[in-house]
Write a protein that holds these residues in place. Structure first.
Motif, mmCIF file in Angstrom:
data_model
loop_
_atom_site.group_PDB
_atom_site.id
_atom_site.type_symbol
_atom_site.label_atom_id
_atom_site.label_comp_id
_atom_site.label_asym_id
_atom_site.label_seq_id
_atom_site.Cartn_x
_atom_site.Cartn_y
_atom_site.Cartn_z
ATOM 1 N N GLN A 259 33.722 172.587 68.830
ATOM 2 C CA GLN A 259 33.021 172.794 70.109
ATOM 3 C C GLN A 259 33.883 173.686 70.986
ATOM 4 O O GLN A 259 35.119 173.711 70.854
ATOM 5 C CB GLN A 259 32.743 171.457 70.799
ATOM 6 C CG GLN A 259 32.033 171.529 72.136
ATOM 7 C CD GLN A 259 30.676 172.214 72.079
ATOM 8 O OE1 GLN A 259 30.579 173.435 72.029
ATOM 9 N NE2 GLN A 259 29.610 171.402 72.072
ATOM 10 N N ASP A 280 31.827 165.732 72.006
ATOM 11 C CA ASP A 280 30.859 165.338 73.040
ATOM 12 C C ASP A 280 31.234 165.877 74.415
ATOM 13 O O ASP A 280 30.799 165.342 75.436
ATOM 14 C CB ASP A 280 30.745 163.811 73.090
ATOM 15 C CG ASP A 280 32.087 163.127 73.361
ATOM 16 O OD1 ASP A 280 33.133 163.816 73.366
ATOM 17 O OD2 ASP A 280 32.084 161.888 73.557
ATOM 18 N N ASP A 281 32.029 166.942 74.471
ATOM 19 C CA ASP A 281 32.466 167.506 75.748
ATOM 20 C C ASP A 281 31.253 167.916 76.583
ATOM 21 O O ASP A 281 30.416 168.700 76.126
ATOM 22 C CB ASP A 281 33.351 168.720 75.496
ATOM 23 C CG ASP A 281 34.107 169.159 76.737
ATOM 24 O OD1 ASP A 281 33.449 169.366 77.783
ATOM 25 O OD2 ASP A 281 35.339 169.303 76.672
ATOM 26 N N THR A 327 33.623 159.888 67.102
ATOM 27 C CA THR A 327 32.659 160.832 67.673
ATOM 28 C C THR A 327 32.591 162.104 66.827
ATOM 29 O O THR A 327 31.507 162.629 66.544
ATOM 30 C CB THR A 327 33.042 161.175 69.119
ATOM 31 O OG1 THR A 327 33.055 159.980 69.901
ATOM 32 C CG2 THR A 327 32.056 162.161 69.730
ATOM 33 N N LYS A 331 29.382 163.523 64.497
ATOM 34 C CA LYS A 331 28.797 164.863 64.612
ATOM 35 C C LYS A 331 28.830 165.587 63.259
ATOM 36 O O LYS A 331 27.872 166.300 62.909
ATOM 37 C CB LYS A 331 29.539 165.677 65.668
ATOM 38 C CG LYS A 331 28.891 166.996 66.023
ATOM 39 C CD LYS A 331 27.471 166.834 66.533
ATOM 40 C CE LYS A 331 27.383 166.098 67.853
ATOM 41 N NZ LYS A 331 25.994 166.064 68.396
#
Length: 343
Positions: A259, A280-281, A327, A331
């Motif tokens: 990400q 999940d930023d 997390t 993903k």
């Protein structure tokens, strides 16, 4: 839909790159990185393996055969396979600039030779059955390259061709990492020019990372090659993303899920690189799963058997947090479910 391939790997080099002794973020040992990876568990699914940087303090590139077999045993004891390996081509490791003088280029090729030797030992051990050897130009920044861009690209390509022949002789393939900090590889267009100049697609391809290639769109180190500008529409983004991936995907033989928040980040000697963010930023610019699909189209036909998460330069506190890895793994599973395949 659940798929068996690609296998899901975690990178070990976030424990090394950008880490410095005596700071809040010292190097994290291989043992600890393996433990953190092994602890991740999402509804019974775990990481299948690791990708691995062949340098100290994780690995001595000149370690004996027996020492390397012991490392292979350690990795296998966690139930992990080894996938892609990062050759120690950087100045300050074994190697030196691929566009440097004769001595520098010789060091670069020596680093590739050492990586191929370690790959052979891991392959013979059985812990490694797939993956590539990753390289870059080992020339930090683009200023020197710009002094004579065409000649310097040809020099890098000549070094890469010799490196690819070494890999061929050892039954390996090389993947050139697309990242804005590497001279001659700092934009999507320059990366494509270099790959075409090398002209050995069977032996040298492209390693795409979602975080780094996002900055290719913005033309951070090559404004003349920008495909997108701040404030452009979502439709413009996907048009630009398709143009970039259509150009580089046929060369792509190694893939990193990541990400990016649209900023540049670096620490220590590894500066001005695409910032990797948590999966999940809230500031993340990428729809990770959708973007991954652009790169993974036809991946099995190009010999890709695994994908890897890259959280390079996460602070140690984040790396040491269990939820970080769950997390990430979650993903990665989403990416495989959406774009994977079965053996």
């Amino acid at each position: 839909m659940a798929h068996s391939l690609p296998k899901l790997h975690n990178a070990m080099w976030p424990g090394l790159v950008g880490k410095e002794e005596g700071t809040e973020n010292p190097p994290i040992s291989l043992d600890r990185m393996l433990e953190l990876t092994a602890q991740a568990n999402v509804n019974g699914t775990r990481f299948d393996g690791i990708d691995y940087f062949l340098f100290l303090p994780h690995t001595d590139p000149d370690a004996s055969d027996d020492e390397l077999r012991q490392i292979a045993d350690k990795i296998a004891s966690h139930g992990f396979a080894v996938g892609s390996l990062v050759a120690p081509v950087w100045p300050g490791t074994v190697g030196d600039s691929a566009m440097g003088d004769e001595e520098s280029r010789k060091k670069f090729l020596t680093a590739v030779e050492k990586a191929c030797r370690i790959a052979r030992i891991f392959n013979e051990h059985g812990v490694r059955k797939y993956g590539v050897i990753r390289i870059d130009s080992a020339e930090f920044g683009v200023e020197k390259w710009r002094e004579d861009a065409q000649a310097n690209t040809k020099k890098i390509a000549a070094t890469f061709r010799e490196a690819a022949k070494i890999a061929e002789d050892n039954g390996e393939r090389l993947a050139a990492e697309g990242e804005i900090c590497w001279a001659g590889m700092h934009s999507w267009r320059d990366m494509l020019n270099l790959l075409e100049e090398v002209g050995m697609p069977q032996s040298l391809g492209f390693q795409a990372d979602l975080a780094h290639t996002y900055l290719y769109l913005m033309g951070y180190n090559a404004p003349e090659h920008a495909l997108l500008k701040e404030g452009d529409s979502e439709e413009a983004f996907w048009d630009a993303y398709k143009k970039m991936t259509d150009a580089l995907r046929p060369w792509t033989i190694d893939f990193h899920v990541a990400q990016n928040d649209g900023t540049v980040h670096g620490t220590g000697s590894h500066d001005k690189t695409g910032k990797h963010c948590p999966a999940d930023d809230p500031n993340g610019k990428l729809d990770i799963v959708k973007c991954a699909g652009y790169w993974l189209e036809g991946a099995a036909d190009r010999g890709i058997e695994h994908i890897c998460w890259d959280g390079c330069m996460f602070p140690n506190s984040m790396l040491e947090t269990e939820s970080t890895w769950n997390t990430i793994l979650g993903k990665m599973i989403e990416v495989r479910d959406a774009h994977g395949w079965d053996s």
